[in-house]
Design a protein around this motif. Structure first.
Motif, PDB file in Angstrom:
ATOM      1  N   GLN A 153     103.215  69.532 126.396  1.00  0.00           N
ATOM      2  CA  GLN A 153     103.068  70.824 127.137  1.00  0.00           C
ATOM      3  C   GLN A 153     101.860  70.486 128.267  1.00  0.00           C
ATOM      4  O   GLN A 153     102.177  71.294 129.338  1.00  0.00           O
ATOM      5  N   GLN A 154     100.858  69.955 127.833  1.00  0.00           N
ATOM      6  CA  GLN A 154      99.697  69.931 128.730  1.00  0.00           C
ATOM      7  C   GLN A 154      98.787  68.548 128.265  1.00  0.00           C
ATOM      8  O   GLN A 154      99.069  68.153 127.224  1.00  0.00           O
ATOM      9  N   MET A 155      97.674  68.402 129.368  1.00  0.00           N
ATOM     10  CA  MET A 155      96.635  67.564 128.950  1.00  0.00           C
ATOM     11  C   MET A 155      95.543  68.180 128.502  1.00  0.00           C
ATOM     12  O   MET A 155      95.500  69.323 129.029  1.00  0.00           O
ATOM     13  N   VAL A 156      95.048  67.477 127.656  1.00  0.00           N
ATOM     14  CA  VAL A 156      93.655  67.992 127.141  1.00  0.00           C
ATOM     15  C   VAL A 156      92.503  67.017 126.989  1.00  0.00           C
ATOM     16  O   VAL A 156      92.815  65.866 126.595  1.00  0.00           O
ATOM     17  N   PHE A 157      91.450  67.444 127.560  1.00  0.00           N
ATOM     18  CA  PHE A 157      90.320  66.439 127.622  1.00  0.00           C
ATOM     19  C   PHE A 157      88.921  66.943 127.034  1.00  0.00           C
ATOM     20  O   PHE A 157      88.681  68.139 127.454  1.00  0.00           O
ATOM     21  N   GLY A 158      88.518  66.183 126.334  1.00  0.00           N
ATOM     22  CA  GLY A 158      87.121  66.286 125.515  1.00  0.00           C
ATOM     23  C   GLY A 158      85.995  65.759 126.561  1.00  0.00           C
ATOM     24  O   GLY A 158      86.165  65.079 127.612  1.00  0.00           O
ATOM     25  N   ASP A 159      84.738  66.217 126.381  1.00  0.00           N
ATOM     26  CA  ASP A 159      83.729  65.780 127.291  1.00  0.00           C
ATOM     27  C   ASP A 159      83.031  64.514 126.551  1.00  0.00           C
ATOM     28  O   ASP A 159      82.296  64.017 127.597  1.00  0.00           O
ATOM     29  N   GLY A 160      83.391  63.972 125.453  1.00  0.00           N
ATOM     30  CA  GLY A 160      82.990  62.705 125.204  1.00  0.00           C
ATOM     31  C   GLY A 160      81.365  63.144 124.551  1.00  0.00           C
ATOM     32  O   GLY A 160      81.008  64.362 124.859  1.00  0.00           O
ATOM     33  N   ASP A 161      80.740  62.399 123.652  1.00  0.00           N
ATOM     34  CA  ASP A 161      79.805  62.477 123.150  1.00  0.00           C
ATOM     35  C   ASP A 161      78.620  62.201 123.735  1.00  0.00           C
ATOM     36  O   ASP A 161      77.354  62.609 123.352  1.00  0.00           O
ATOM     37  N   GLY A 162      78.755  61.107 125.186  1.00  0.00           N
ATOM     38  CA  GLY A 162      77.562  61.146 125.806  1.00  0.00           C
ATOM     39  C   GLY A 162      76.853  59.862 125.182  1.00  0.00           C
ATOM     40  O   GLY A 162      76.163  59.393 125.841  1.00  0.00           O
ATOM     41  N   SER A 163      77.158  59.338 123.717  1.00  0.00           N
ATOM     42  CA  SER A 163      76.544  58.146 123.401  1.00  0.00           C
ATOM     43  C   SER A 163      77.377  57.079 123.288  1.00  0.00           C
ATOM     44  O   SER A 163      77.056  55.998 123.780  1.00  0.00           O
ATOM     45  N   LEU A 164      79.002  57.283 123.137  1.00  0.00           N
ATOM     46  CA  LEU A 164      79.638  56.373 123.040  1.00  0.00           C
ATOM     47  C   LEU A 164      80.833  56.327 124.169  1.00  0.00           C
ATOM     48  O   LEU A 164      81.080  55.253 124.680  1.00  0.00           O
ATOM     49  N   PHE A 165      81.006  57.543 124.413  1.00  0.00           N
ATOM     50  CA  PHE A 165      82.052  57.828 125.379  1.00  0.00           C
ATOM     51  C   PHE A 165      81.672  58.971 126.308  1.00  0.00           C
ATOM     52  O   PHE A 165      80.969  60.009 126.066  1.00  0.00           O
ATOM     53  N   ASN A 166      81.867  58.750 127.646  1.00  0.00           N
ATOM     54  CA  ASN A 166      81.802  59.504 128.869  1.00  0.00           C
ATOM     55  C   ASN A 166      82.948  60.577 128.745  1.00  0.00           C
ATOM     56  O   ASN A 166      83.805  60.642 127.969  1.00  0.00           O
ATOM     57  N   ARG A 167      82.702  61.534 129.440  1.00  0.00           N
ATOM     58  CA  ARG A 167      83.823  62.675 129.564  1.00  0.00           C
ATOM     59  C   ARG A 167      85.232  61.970 130.206  1.00  0.00           C
ATOM     60  O   ARG A 167      85.180  60.942 130.659  1.00  0.00           O
ATOM     61  N   PHE A 168      86.331  62.487 129.365  1.00  0.00           N
ATOM     62  CA  PHE A 168      87.506  61.911 129.249  1.00  0.00           C
ATOM     63  C   PHE A 168      88.354  62.227 130.637  1.00  0.00           C
ATOM     64  O   PHE A 168      89.410  61.456 130.520  1.00  0.00           O
ATOM     65  N   THR A 169      87.844  62.908 131.500  1.00  0.00           N
ATOM     66  CA  THR A 169      88.335  62.821 132.822  1.00  0.00           C
ATOM     67  C   THR A 169      87.943  61.870 133.773  1.00  0.00           C
ATOM     68  O   THR A 169      88.586  61.617 134.774  1.00  0.00           O
ATOM     69  N   ILE A 170      87.253  61.115 133.214  1.00  0.00           N
ATOM     70  CA  ILE A 170      86.750  60.128 134.257  1.00  0.00           C
ATOM     71  C   ILE A 170      87.609  58.868 134.779  1.00  0.00           C
ATOM     72  O   ILE A 170      87.444  58.216 135.769  1.00  0.00           O
ATOM     73  N   ALA A 171      88.490  58.501 134.026  1.00  0.00           N
ATOM     74  CA  ALA A 171      89.473  57.459 134.119  1.00  0.00           C
ATOM     75  C   ALA A 171      90.628  57.974 134.292  1.00  0.00           C
ATOM     76  O   ALA A 171      91.560  58.427 133.585  1.00  0.00           O
ATOM     77  N   LEU A 172      91.301  57.518 135.711  1.00  0.00           N
ATOM     78  CA  LEU A 172      92.511  57.927 136.372  1.00  0.00           C
ATOM     79  C   LEU A 172      93.582  57.485 135.574  1.00  0.00           C
ATOM     80  O   LEU A 172      94.609  58.014 135.359  1.00  0.00           O
TER      81      LEU A 172
END
Length: 358
Positions: A153-172
């Motif tokens: 139905q839709q896209m959902v993005f987490g913010d990431g933990d900032g330790s291992l992963f950045n925000r998940f909108t960062i990569a096209l």
């Protein structure tokens, strides 16, 4: 928080982070990293059940299309979950609205738009369902949620933990990857298990990469062929989630483990985990596409991309297709589009032969 259903008639929630990576974090990370990984892997049963039922209710039937919109036009809506787990959340930016003061909102808006534009301008496809489907995204899902997913139905993005992963909108390419799962649902309904599931993942990587390349106007030789570059923080020993050019080399990290993707059929991974290796063995068809695109040169979406897109929409493509049958269909479509024995056909055949499929 992803229900990777294994039955071919079930409709899974497609997550960008594979379970094998999260399991490594759950074993080797700091207490906080382990806790977040376990939280992601151990989704609330009710949440999974609701999403699964909703996905099954709205999942498309192949060959059945809604009435096309009068004129193709992106219809984007971006919501925020406000670090809760309720979807879609609060509307924060709709189609045509000016930029917000939230980088994740604007990255999601731009990523959905870039994906819509790519499919329309390159393949004349009107959104995910080829009938003008509105594109919906929710950002700030959960608390430090380490994933992004498409739930039919839709896209959902987490913010990431900032330790291992950045925000998940960062990569096209991650956005393009996830939305392409929707295209595959409508075009081919590939079963999400074993080789057909690995092809499902690979098709998303292929078009995710092409969407990024199209946005940057990069040729095949200029592209990095990485999926999720920029998603890993600087503390991680790695460059991306996957490498299409060199599967198995994207990361080698004390917490994330080593990239397990094989580059050819000689190293195919037999496993019952991850729906029989859908995120692992996808490296093989990924490399085949990359090799064909590099061999043909120029913009990868013009020849190799067209062949793969035509194959995805080929009525001969069955939901439980294996690598060899898919490969033969790409060669057949290359013959049909560019001529039997053409350079394009030879490049595709050679690529599949190099990875041991044909």
């Amino acid at each position: 928080m992803c229900n990777h259903a294994s039955h071919e008639r079930a409709h899974p929630i497609y997550c960008i982070l594979p379970p094998h990576m999260l399991k490594e974090i759950a074993k080797k990370g700091t207490p906080q990293q382990r806790s977040l990984a376990i939280e992601t892997l151990s989704a609330d049963h009710t949440f999974r059940q609701i999403r699964s039922v909703q996905a099954a209710m709205i999942a498309p039937r192949r060959g059945v299309h809604p009435k096309p919109a009068a004129a193709p036009s992106a219809q984007r809506s971006i919501y925020t979950a406000n670090n809760m787990e309720t979807l879609p959340g609060t509307l924060v930016r709709s189609e045509g609205a000016p930029k917000s003061d939230d980088v994740a909102v604007d990255e999601a808006y731009d990523g959905l738009g870039a994906t819509f534009d790519f499919y329309l301008k390159v393949f004349q496809r009107n959104s995910i369902d080829d009938a003008g489907m509105p594109l919906v995204g929710t950002v700030h899902y959960g608390v430090e949620y380490d994933n992004a997913f498409w739930n039919s139905q839709q896209m959902v993005f987490g913010d990431g933990d900032g330790s291992l992963f950045n925000r998940f909108t960062i990569a096209l390419d991650v956005i393009g990857h996830e939305l392409t799962h929707g295209v595959t649902e409508h075009a081919a309904a590939l079963a999400y298990s074993g080789q057909s599931g690995a092809l499902n993942e690979s098709v998303s990587d292929v078009f995710g990469a092409l969407i990024k390349q199209y946005a940057l106007q990069q040729t095949a030789s200029e592209a990095d062929w990485l999926i999720g570059a920029g998603l890993l923080t600087s503390s991680v020993n790695g460059v991306a989630l996957r490498s299409m050019k060199e599967p198995g080399t994207a990361y080698d990290d004390p917490v994330l483990g080593k990239d397990p993707q094989p580059a050819d059929m000689a190293h195919y991974v037999q496993t019952a985990q991850d729906n029989h290796g859908v995120h692992i063995n996808s490296g093989i068809p990924n490399r085949a596409f990359c090799l064909a695109a590099l061999d043909l040169g120029g913009y990868a979406w013009e020849k190799a991309g067209r062949i793969w897109y035509e194959t995805l929409n080929d009525t001969h493509l069955k939901p439980n297709v294996n690598f060899k049958t898919f490969a033969k269909l790409t060669v057949s479509n290359a013959d049909r589009i560019f001529g039997a024995g053409s350079a394009e056909s030879k490049a595709v055949s050679k690529a599949w032969d190099t990875v041991g499929v044909l």
